[in-house]
Write a protein that holds these residues in place. Structure first.
Motif, short mmCIF file in Angstrom:
data_model
loop_
_atom_site.label_atom_id
_atom_site.label_comp_id
_atom_site.label_asym_id
_atom_site.label_seq_id
_atom_site.Cartn_x
_atom_site.Cartn_y
_atom_site.Cartn_z
N PRO B 47 45.46 87.65 47.74
CA PRO B 47 46.92 87.48 47.69
C PRO B 47 47.42 86.46 48.72
O PRO B 47 48.36 85.71 48.45
CB PRO B 47 47.47 88.88 47.99
N LEU B 48 46.77 86.43 49.87
CA LEU B 48 47.18 85.47 50.89
C LEU B 48 47.02 84.04 50.38
O LEU B 48 47.90 83.19 50.58
CB LEU B 48 46.32 85.71 52.15
N LEU B 49 45.91 83.78 49.70
CA LEU B 49 45.69 82.43 49.16
C LEU B 49 46.73 82.10 48.10
O LEU B 49 47.23 80.97 48.05
CB LEU B 49 44.27 82.30 48.59
N SER B 176 43.04 82.97 42.28
CA SER B 176 44.12 83.25 43.23
C SER B 176 44.83 81.96 43.63
O SER B 176 46.07 81.90 43.67
CB SER B 176 43.56 83.92 44.50
N CYS B 177 44.03 80.93 43.93
CA CYS B 177 44.63 79.64 44.30
C CYS B 177 45.33 79.00 43.10
O CYS B 177 46.42 78.44 43.21
CB CYS B 177 43.55 78.71 44.85
N HIS B 178 44.69 79.09 41.94
CA HIS B 178 45.25 78.49 40.72
C HIS B 178 46.61 79.12 40.39
O HIS B 178 47.57 78.42 40.06
CB HIS B 178 44.24 78.69 39.58
N CYS B 179 46.69 80.44 40.46
CA CYS B 179 47.96 81.13 40.18
C CYS B 179 49.06 80.64 41.11
O CYS B 179 50.20 80.42 40.67
CB CYS B 179 47.80 82.65 40.35
N LEU B 309 47.51 76.23 57.71
CA LEU B 309 46.99 77.58 57.94
C LEU B 309 45.72 77.81 57.12
O LEU B 309 44.73 78.36 57.62
CB LEU B 309 48.06 78.62 57.57
N ILE B 310 45.75 77.40 55.85
CA ILE B 310 44.54 77.56 55.03
C ILE B 310 43.39 76.83 55.71
O ILE B 310 42.29 77.36 55.86
CB ILE B 310 44.76 77.00 53.59
N SER B 311 43.66 75.60 56.15
CA SER B 311 42.62 74.81 56.82
C SER B 311 42.10 75.54 58.06
O SER B 311 40.90 75.60 58.31
CB SER B 311 43.22 73.45 57.19
N ASP B 312 43.02 76.14 58.82
CA ASP B 312 42.63 76.82 60.07
C ASP B 312 41.81 78.08 59.84
O ASP B 312 41.05 78.48 60.72
CB ASP B 312 43.88 77.18 60.88
#
Lengths: 322, 322
Positions: B47-49, B176-179, B309-312
């Motif tokens: 869900p976070l993604l 998750s990312c696609h959605c 944030l995703i990168s981190d």
């Protein structure tokens, strides 16, 4: 009537062809399990209802099979999961999937069929259809859980019994009719009539099943006679019978049943008493009441060969012996 | 950086609140099983993604949680079904659902969560989202089946191993990312970048898991060390190790492993050799390559605190010890 024969001759093979083709698209590893449950026969009641309701309410397109068959896939998925849940050794007279393929493949093949059902419905670009399908799965699984929670519960109230069979059986049949109506773009009134039709058919269907469990020999039904009693399932014939017993006799029997203290002979004797007391027959009478409700819902449909066909298959549904 | 801390402090509790609220709407009979799997913790990675990708690609609405959490529900459903499939006794350091609640309730609670996930997504009136979710379930179940079909298959080709972990793990993270990207109405290029990002994260995640299985003590991971070897799962550390052995030694070990002839001591000795040979470490190095692919996909995103944030969080994902 020749219209009607034509429809059945056309629709059932078309359903089977579509099911077969869609199953072929699945990963080869799940195909044996999927074929086992799909090709075991079955009446194709759910896809047939979707198609007939859609046609009866004016759908003239040629894209009804993915939707109709998604309901059969959903049904097959719940059968696969139920086989494990019930520990059933037989399904439609053949070994259950989990006996042949193991619990692992059976659970996962069920999940694959659920996904396939959802994917087929998603192609219609109508979220209402996806909602109906999701709700049907939710209600079916919840009905199953409710049934298990009430195993050996001899004080099962009649309305809880009806709530269980609505969840585990009627809701999906209701959804089949509802999907047909939505596909046809039917009015709200007709969508509701389609749901009422499906609900009543579903309840009648399960009541007949519950009566047959007491009366039908395994050679005919493919299931052991008295299976529900053996498994501790409290269904209408038992509920009706218990209500006729004097207090003390009822208390003793209830206690033994609850604690699974009945021998195979006790169960066979009990089953005989229930049938002799006319309680399987009375269960069929309740089914007849629901079939009358189904006819009443159907009477709201505009006249069509398909509506006539639905009407014509209701009576044999009551009389069926397997 | 304070933006980033803010996002995490805000998003994870919001996810947990939504999960809790949705679980409360379910039938009381399934709630214990659902709570057991949902509230066992978990990183809420999926869900976070969804949320971070949606925000990073410009979604400014306030209706991201049902979609994001549908992916956590789908994930939880597969965990419930997997517990039975694997016969796992432990899940995240606690007893598995099927040990506590039995196979029946566990299967059906999984089905209820699948239905809930689909229903939540249907509310978005976007069939593309339903399609992504259905495909994710299909791929996950198929990946599981493929994994089981290759248990003890010491000749497992590397590409089959990658196909298995793509199915059983990466596809759902990709979804998750696609959605998130679809919710944001992102361009086709960015939708593809989001999928590439999720796929690479998913593969890296599973590679690290497969490495940890060889190195992490049960007290840290909540799973027994060397569990994969014990269960006959052929993962990258074993594949890499086998490739280093002289022909005859490899043949003997392969035969014993295939026939489940290794004692607990043999397995512990084998595990020690695999770790000492650096094969768990080499598995992490492959994970690092996938994290680099994830960073490359992310580089296509426009700059935002969420993309940052995703990168981190990618680097700590590689370094994790549980």
């Amino acid at each position: 009537m020749s219209d009607i024969a034509d429809i059945l001759t056309r629709e059932v093979p078309a359903i089977n062809r579509y099911l077969e083709g869609a199953a072929n698209t699945l990963n080869p590893l799940v195909q044996p399990v999927v074929r086992h449950v799909l090709l075991a026969g079955g009446k194709r009641l759910r896809p047939l209802l979707t198609i007939l309701v859609a046609r009866a309410l004016g759908y003239a397109g040629d894209n009804v099979h993915p939707l109709a068959c998604s309901l059969e896939f959903l049904h097959s998925a719940t059968l696969l999961h139920d086989d494990i849940v019930d520990g059933a050794k037989l399904r439609r007279g053949r070994a259950s999937a989990h006996v042949l393929f193991g619990a692992t493949h059976t659970i996962l093949a069920g999940d694959v069929l659920l996904a396939l059902a959802n994917r087929l419905v998603a192609e219609y670009d109508d979220p209402e259809l996806t909602r109906i399908l999701s709700e049907a799965l939710l209600q079916t699984a919840t009905g199953e859980i409710q049934e298990i929670a009430h195993l050996r519960d001899v004080d099962l109230p009649l309305d809880t019994y009806f709530s269980i069979i609505t969840g585990k059986t009627a809701y999906l049949i209701q959804a089949s009719c509802h999907c047909g109506a939505v596909l046809a773009g039917a009015s709200e009134t007709l969508c509701q009539a389609a749901q009422d039709l499906g609900h009543a058919i579903g309840i009648a269907f399960q009541l007949v099943d519950d009566a047959l469990d007491y009366t039908s020999p395994a050679t005919v039904s493919g299931k052991p006679t008295g299976g529900d009693l053996k498994e501790g399932k409290v269904t209408l014939p038992l509920i009706l019978y218990l209500a006729t017993l004097p207090f003390e006799e009822r208390r003793r029997l209830a206690e033994d049943f609850r604690q699974d203290q009945l021998s195979a002979e006790d169960i066979e004797y009990l089953r005989g008493n229930i049938v002799a007391g006319g309680h399987a027959e009375k269960t069929r009478e309740r089914a007849a009441e629901y079939l009358a409700k189904a006819q009443a819902a159907l009477a709201l449909f505009p006249p069509s060969p398909e509506a006539e066909l639905i009407s014509d298959v209701l009576a044999p549904m009551l009389a069926r012996e397997k």
